[in-house]
Design an enzyme around this catalytic site. Structure first.
Site, PDB file in Angstrom:
ATOM      1  N   HIS A 195      31.551 -22.392 -65.012  1.00 33.75           N
ATOM      2  CA  HIS A 195      32.942 -23.135 -65.120  1.00 33.75           C
ATOM      3  C   HIS A 195      33.746 -23.174 -66.156  1.00 33.75           C
ATOM      4  O   HIS A 195      33.178 -22.898 -67.434  1.00 33.75           O
ATOM      5  CB  HIS A 195      32.667 -24.804 -64.749  1.00 33.75           C
TER       6      HIS A 195
ATOM      7  N   ARG B 214      43.605 -27.522 -64.612  1.00 31.61           N
ATOM      8  CA  ARG B 214      44.374 -26.127 -64.413  1.00 31.61           C
ATOM      9  C   ARG B 214      45.153 -26.184 -63.271  1.00 31.61           C
ATOM     10  O   ARG B 214      46.193 -25.560 -63.113  1.00 31.61           O
ATOM     11  CB  ARG B 214      43.358 -25.302 -64.419  1.00 31.61           C
TER      12      ARG B 214
END
Ligand SMILES: Cc1cc2nc3c(=O)[nH]c(=O)nc-3n(C[C@H](O)[C@H](O)[C@H](O)COP(=O)(O)OP(=O)(O)OC[C@H]3O[C@@H](n4cnc5c(N)ncnc54)[C@H](O)[C@@H]3O)c2cc1C
Length: 585
Positions: free
Chosen positions: A241, A262
């Protein structure tokens, strides 16, 4: 050797693990066959550990009329770089909407809603539609709390603080007839004879220095399945991640700041405050898939363009402090606990080992190659191919957990409870009790730290044959040194012994990851080889299978079956081009 206490019990269905997959399986099996005896065994407390509880961002499902199953499927297959088992992926996508309705209407979950009352779905990276269902930014707590309540309501028996140690064969040696457990508190052994066993221990790549999963997960299920001859697929595919918190030596280092940051427009900057994703994926930028973003960050860091503590920055302050605080309260609080103000300033992050796409090969009914052994959730492989989309993980565990419960409920009908192989039970107990009888030798905690450093340096985001080979040698040495660990005291509530058992599993699975990574001489999805930076569609649109053979490991390649979607002609990605340009500098 001291004489261990061994009890023997029987059940119809044994479920190992109580995450989303384990609890969904239990509830579905109960519903489909209320007379079946079900037993849940979990290493910690029911529903309190594991990664489903840690789910932050949410759950992908096609609910909106402008979205479509085909679009979700395409996103999943493209995200997985065409390595997915397309039938498993299709099962995931077509069943996920039904599971969301089930979670709300039958299990009692509340997900965030739009003003018109429909379920709110947010943006996640790598997807062509905003389809991630959520409860704030701590969705897993909502799901797991409701599932636990449903299990308690039905009085489904549970063994907490019981660790599965080995899957047991029947005396014939073929298939699985239950499992050997350790009662962690009492230090005693329990043999459970079962007509069907579900492996749902959630894998978890915790063999890396930077890692995100629930800490008790140490790939035990995969190691057990390997020892009894289960077939594995694509074990090289480890997801990192992109945004693990960087907090020095704190245990909080590696914990994830969720993908929605994001998705909603967060920016990533290197140590020179350049927005580097423009270089690696000029179209999707920070909303690119996890494999691309993680590797881009890693390349910036190793090129000397990292932040002061060896990471990069995530910045959401331009979205406005009140927006961030309202939409990401859990992430804001997590950062505040560590002394960072996520809503107002950039926060240092680093890629962190997050998820194993590889695992036990299953069919769409969750059956493994071994009679009596079913597998669901992160222990299984195939759904995500070379890279999992955020939001498809909890969907995978609940969709396939439910399917496994349904199938097992009928599988056991008319079957007798099998005997188990007593000789195997005694062999296993002798092996795992050995550290108590050895003279003082190696320190298990030091070996664990060596393993994490080794896998981080030699087998993580950017791999090379020479590194992978030295990882193999390092793992063999650690395996040898692990045979010299002495554990003091008794097996009763013994953290050092549990750590040795953790190390044993992690070494087995690390070896599988590295062996498989050596076989894949190309770069695809989460697997990047600096000696083979291109994607080799002509040779490697193949799954890598792996199985124990005697004391060795057999690996073989087999072409991916494109049952629904054909891959396009290949061309180098922006990331490959940027990597090659950097090499040339
Ligand atoms: C920080 C974080 C955030 C995430 N966010 C998202 C997200 O937003 N969306 C998404 O889709 N996915 C997300 N994921 C991934 C998702 O959590 C997993 O894909 C999924 O929950 C795995 O479910 P599972 O049931 O297979 O395993 P888990 O939920 O991990 O459960 C495994 C269970 O097995 C038990 N266990 C382990 N070893 C043994 C043993 N030897 N004996 C007995 N029991 C054992 C564990 O204690 C646990 O109860 C996230 C993961 C992490 C780590």
């Amino acid at each position: 050797m001291r004489q261990p206490t061994i009890e023997v019990i029987s059940t119809d269905i044994l479920i190992l693990g109580s995450g989303g997959a384990g609890l969904f399986a239990a509830l579905h099996a109960f519903e489909a066959n209320p007379r079946a005896a079900i037993l849940i065994c979990v290493k910690g407390l029911l529903g309190k550990l594991g990664c489903t509880r840690m789910v932050q961002g949410g759950y992908n499902a096609v609910l909106h009329p402008s979205d479509s199953l085909d679009q979700h499927f395409r996103d999943t297959i493209e995200g997985g770089a065409y390595l997915n088992d397309q039938e498993l992926a299709w099962t995931l996508i077509t069943t996920a909407p039904e599971r969301i309705r089930e979670l709300e209407n039958r299990m009692g979950c509340f997900f965030d809603r739009n003003p018109d009352g429909t379920i709110h779905q947010k943006a996640f990276a790598g997807q062509s539609f905003d389809r991630t269902v959520h409860r704030g930014d701590l969705t897993g707590i909502e799901i797991m709390t409701r599932l636990m309540e449903q299990v308690w309501r039905r009085n489904i028996p549970t063994l907490e603080d019981h660790r599965a140690i080995e899957l047991l064969h029947p005396p014939s040696g073929d298939g699985v007839a239950g499992a050997l457990l350790v009662d962690i508190r009492r230090g005693t052994f329990l043999v459970v004879r079962a007509k069907a066993t579900l492996l749902a221990t959630g894998a978890g790549p915790t063999m890396y220095k930077m890692m995100a999963p629930s800490a008790e997960k140490t790939t035990d299920g995969l190691a057990m399945a390997y020892r009894v001859g289960a077939r594995f697929v694509d074990m090289e595919m480890v997801q990192f991640h992109p945004t693990g918190l960087l907090v020095g030596d704190s245990g909080m280092s590696g914990t994830v700041l969720e993908e929605g940051l994001r998705g909603v427009g967060g920016h990533l900057f290197n140590g020179r405050l350049e927005r580097y994703m423009e270089k690696y994926d000029p179209v999707r930028l920070e909303r690119s898939t996890r494999d691309v973003v993680s590797r881009s960050s890693y390349l910036e860091i190793v090129a000397g363009r990292g932040s002061p503590h060896g990471g990069v920055y995530i910045d959401v302050s331009h979205l406005g402090a009140s927006f961030v605080e309202h939409n990401f309260p859990g992430m804001v609080e997590r950062c505040r606990d560590m002394g960072f103000d996520l809503a107002r300033e950039p926060v240092e992050v680093c890629p962190t080992a997050h998820y194993l796409m590889g695992g036990v090969k299953i069919d769409t009914a969750c059956h493994s190659n071994l009679d009596g052994l079913f597998v669901a959730g992160e222990d299984s492989a195939g759904v995500h191919g070379a890279n999992r989309l955020g939001g498809n993980g909890v969907a995978c565990s609940t969709v396939f957990g439910g399917i496994a419960g349904d199938r097992i409920a009928t599988y056991i009908v008319g079957k007798n409870t099998p005997e188990v192989d007593d000789a195997q039970v005694h062999r296993v107990i002798t092996r795992i009790m050995a550290p108590f009888d050895r003279p003082r030798g190696e320190d298990v905690y030091i070996l664990r730290d060596h393993l994490k450093a080794l896998m981080w340096e030699k087998g993580s985001l950017v791999r090379h044959a020479s590194d992978l080979e030295s990882a193999q040698q390092g793992l063999a040495l650690l395996r040898e040194r692990a045979q010299h660990v002495h554990v003091g005291g008794s097996p009763r509530l013994n953290a050092e012994w549990q750590e040795w058992l953790n190390l044993d599993s992690l070494l087995t699975v690390s070896n599988m990851i590295v062996a498989s990574a050596l076989q894949r001489k190309e770069s695809r999805g989460a697997h990047f080889r600096s000696d083979y930076p291109g994607t080799g569609n002509s040779q490697y649109l193949q799954n890598i299978y792996l199985q124990r053979e005697g004391e060795g490991m057999r690996l073989w390649l087999s072409p991916v079956q494109f049952t629904r979607l054909q891959p396009p002609a290949s061309h180098p990605t922006a990331l490959e081009q940027a990597y090659l340009a950097q090499e040339g500098e």
